[in-house]
Design a protein around this motif. Sequence first.
Motif, PDB file in Angstrom:
ATOM      1  N   GLY A 259       0.479  -1.316  -0.011  1.00 25.00           N
ATOM      2  CA  GLY A 259      -0.352  -0.163  -0.282  1.00 25.00           C
ATOM      3  C   GLY A 259       1.116   1.197   0.191  1.00 25.00           C
ATOM      4  N   ARG A 260       0.497   2.024  -0.971  1.00 19.88           N
ATOM      5  CA  ARG A 260       1.336   2.673  -1.194  1.00 19.88           C
ATOM      6  C   ARG A 260       0.812   4.219  -1.349  1.00 19.88           C
ATOM      7  NH1 ARG A 260       2.902   2.485  -6.777  1.00 19.88           N
ATOM      8  NH2 ARG A 260       1.240   1.421  -6.580  1.00 19.88           N
ATOM      9  N   MET A 261       1.366   5.411  -0.785  1.00 20.89           N
ATOM     10  CA  MET A 261       0.343   6.922  -0.831  1.00 20.89           C
ATOM     11  C   MET A 261       0.434   7.615  -2.179  1.00 20.89           C
ATOM     12  SD  MET A 261      -1.457   7.548   2.065  1.00 20.89           S
ATOM     13  CE  MET A 261      -2.068   8.956   1.633  1.00 20.89           C
ATOM     14  N   GLU A 262       1.326   7.416  -2.978  1.00 25.22           N
ATOM     15  CA  GLU A 262       1.289   7.407  -4.336  1.00 25.22           C
ATOM     16  C   GLU A 262       1.481   6.511  -6.023  1.00 25.22           C
ATOM     17  OE1 GLU A 262       4.149  10.320  -4.655  1.00 25.22           O
ATOM     18  OE2 GLU A 262       3.663  11.913  -2.934  1.00 25.22           O
ATOM     19  N   GLY A 263       1.133   6.717  -6.805  1.00 26.26           N
ATOM     20  CA  GLY A 263       1.404   5.879  -8.004  1.00 26.26           C
ATOM     21  C   GLY A 263      -0.756   5.841  -7.874  1.00 26.26           C
ATOM     22  N   GLY A 264      -0.453   3.871  -9.037  1.00 26.12           N
ATOM     23  CA  GLY A 264      -2.069   3.236  -9.156  1.00 26.12           C
ATOM     24  C   GLY A 264      -1.650   2.249  -8.913  1.00 26.12           C
ATOM     25  N   GLU A 265      -3.168   1.929  -9.056  1.00 23.49           N
ATOM     26  CA  GLU A 265      -3.221   0.202  -8.356  1.00 23.49           C
ATOM     27  C   GLU A 265      -3.418  -0.793  -9.511  1.00 23.49           C
ATOM     28  OE1 GLU A 265      -6.464   0.179  -5.939  1.00 23.49           O
ATOM     29  OE2 GLU A 265      -6.038   0.662  -3.877  1.00 23.49           O
ATOM     30  N   ASP A 266      -1.562  -2.166  -9.303  1.00 27.45           N
ATOM     31  CA  ASP A 266      -1.486  -2.635 -10.581  1.00 27.45           C
ATOM     32  C   ASP A 266      -1.238  -3.389  -9.817  1.00 27.45           C
ATOM     33  OD1 ASP A 266       0.297  -1.313  -9.378  1.00 27.45           O
ATOM     34  OD2 ASP A 266       1.570  -0.088 -11.034  1.00 27.45           O
ATOM     35  N   ILE A 267      -0.949  -4.780 -10.878  1.00 25.72           N
ATOM     36  CA  ILE A 267       0.083  -6.198 -10.554  1.00 25.72           C
ATOM     37  C   ILE A 267       1.257  -5.989 -11.103  1.00 25.72           C
ATOM     38  CG2 ILE A 267      -0.594  -8.390 -10.922  1.00 25.72           C
ATOM     39  CD1 ILE A 267      -3.045  -7.523 -11.567  1.00 25.72           C
ATOM     40  N   VAL A 268       1.958  -6.547 -10.206  1.00 29.77           N
ATOM     41  CA  VAL A 268       3.165  -6.923 -10.455  1.00 29.77           C
ATOM     42  C   VAL A 268       3.665  -7.991  -9.887  1.00 29.77           C
ATOM     43  CG1 VAL A 268       5.944  -6.151  -9.847  1.00 29.77           C
ATOM     44  CG2 VAL A 268       4.084  -4.789 -10.195  1.00 29.77           C
ATOM     45  N   GLU A 269       4.784  -8.777 -10.814  1.00 31.93           N
ATOM     46  CA  GLU A 269       4.995  -9.989 -10.762  1.00 31.93           C
ATOM     47  C   GLU A 269       6.279 -10.226 -10.235  1.00 31.93           C
ATOM     48  OE1 GLU A 269       3.642 -13.967 -13.419  1.00 31.93           O
ATOM     49  OE2 GLU A 269       4.402 -12.969 -14.514  1.00 31.93           O
ATOM     50  N   LEU A 270       6.752 -10.771  -8.930  1.00 32.75           N
ATOM     51  CA  LEU A 270       7.978 -10.954  -8.605  1.00 32.75           C
ATOM     52  C   LEU A 270       9.109 -11.753  -8.879  1.00 32.75           C
ATOM     53  CD1 LEU A 270       7.786  -9.383  -4.845  1.00 32.75           C
ATOM     54  CD2 LEU A 270       8.068  -7.711  -6.690  1.00 32.75           C
ATOM     55  N   ASP A 271       9.853 -11.755  -8.457  1.00 36.86           N
ATOM     56  CA  ASP A 271      10.916 -13.198  -9.176  1.00 36.86           C
ATOM     57  C   ASP A 271      11.247 -13.605  -7.688  1.00 36.86           C
ATOM     58  OD1 ASP A 271      13.144 -11.176  -8.501  1.00 36.86           O
ATOM     59  OD2 ASP A 271      13.839 -11.441 -10.704  1.00 36.86           O
ATOM     60  N   ASP A 272      12.434 -14.550  -7.293  1.00 37.10           N
ATOM     61  CA  ASP A 272      12.591 -14.786  -6.811  1.00 37.10           C
ATOM     62  C   ASP A 272      13.195 -13.604  -5.360  1.00 37.10           C
ATOM     63  OD1 ASP A 272      15.146 -14.555  -7.952  1.00 37.10           O
ATOM     64  OD2 ASP A 272      15.968 -16.789  -7.224  1.00 37.10           O
TER      65      ASP A 272
END
Length: 324
Positions: A259-272
Amino acid sequence: MPKPSREIARKHHYVPEMYLSGFVGRKGRCFGVDAKERRPFKSRPKGIAAQRDFNLIEAPGIPPDALEKELSKLESVLAPGIKRVRETASFGTDGKDREDVINLITLLAVRNPRTRNDMQRIYTEMFRAMLAAPFEDKAKWEAVVEAMKAAGKWPKDEPSDFEGYKEFVENNLDKVKAHQNFSLEMELEALETLYWYFDARKWRILKAKEDSGGFVTTDHPVCIRSPGSLNYGAQFAPGLGLSDRDVLFPLSSKVALVGRMEGGEDIVELDDKGVADFNATVMGYAIKQIYAADDQYRYTRPAGKPLGKGCTLLQDSNLKVRES
């Protein structure tokens, strides 16, 4: 003695079973590490993150487990939305699932043993200071007595001996403690206020890649950190209202939130590496226990050291006990 009409629930989860179900592996069990007892263990969600009488109420005419029962009903209402976000890595289109997730985050942030103990210490110190204040000098005590008499609250013919009352208070001040009923009331009031802090954030959904090892959670799963940094569990992090702080929340072994105060709501994939960075902060916030689907998760270690793995966590000197 007559038997009670029903059995009273005494084992109360401060981390709900339905939430912990997102971190189970084979046979529906979590793989856990207890940093205090320095041991690994496996358990179904029913057996962990619980404390006897954590939600116990002591009030005439009210069942002692009334709050526990109501919280269980609320968790049942939230569960379908939590499940959908876990399965789809999406808040959906109508905002209801997002609302359910925010409610769960708020519950976990407010109602946990660490926060409870910290706040009870503050309340206890406040109550003791209030009781001791009238005895700083005789004039203050006499003013208090006169005010109570004017309000009809001083017992008739009761002496107001300053030295006698002062001695009694001084001898018994260490026995004064905030009652759990008061703590429960304050927690319930805080839920509505803090919900809006969490709701105002822009929530990024994180998906762990298949070979990443997956996310972990703990007995204190709501975490705060500075963006781009590793926290390793500062217990008294800056307030939620600051715009330069992220709120981290693992939702399952495959899905987590930032949760951030700025930016948008999106989806990100994370590697190890990305998952390991996330896990490092989450693990640092644990009171004493870490939970995962298995022991193959990874976490970031201090600079220059390779990623750590759950199967060797107990040999890591950075594993600390942060009990409140």
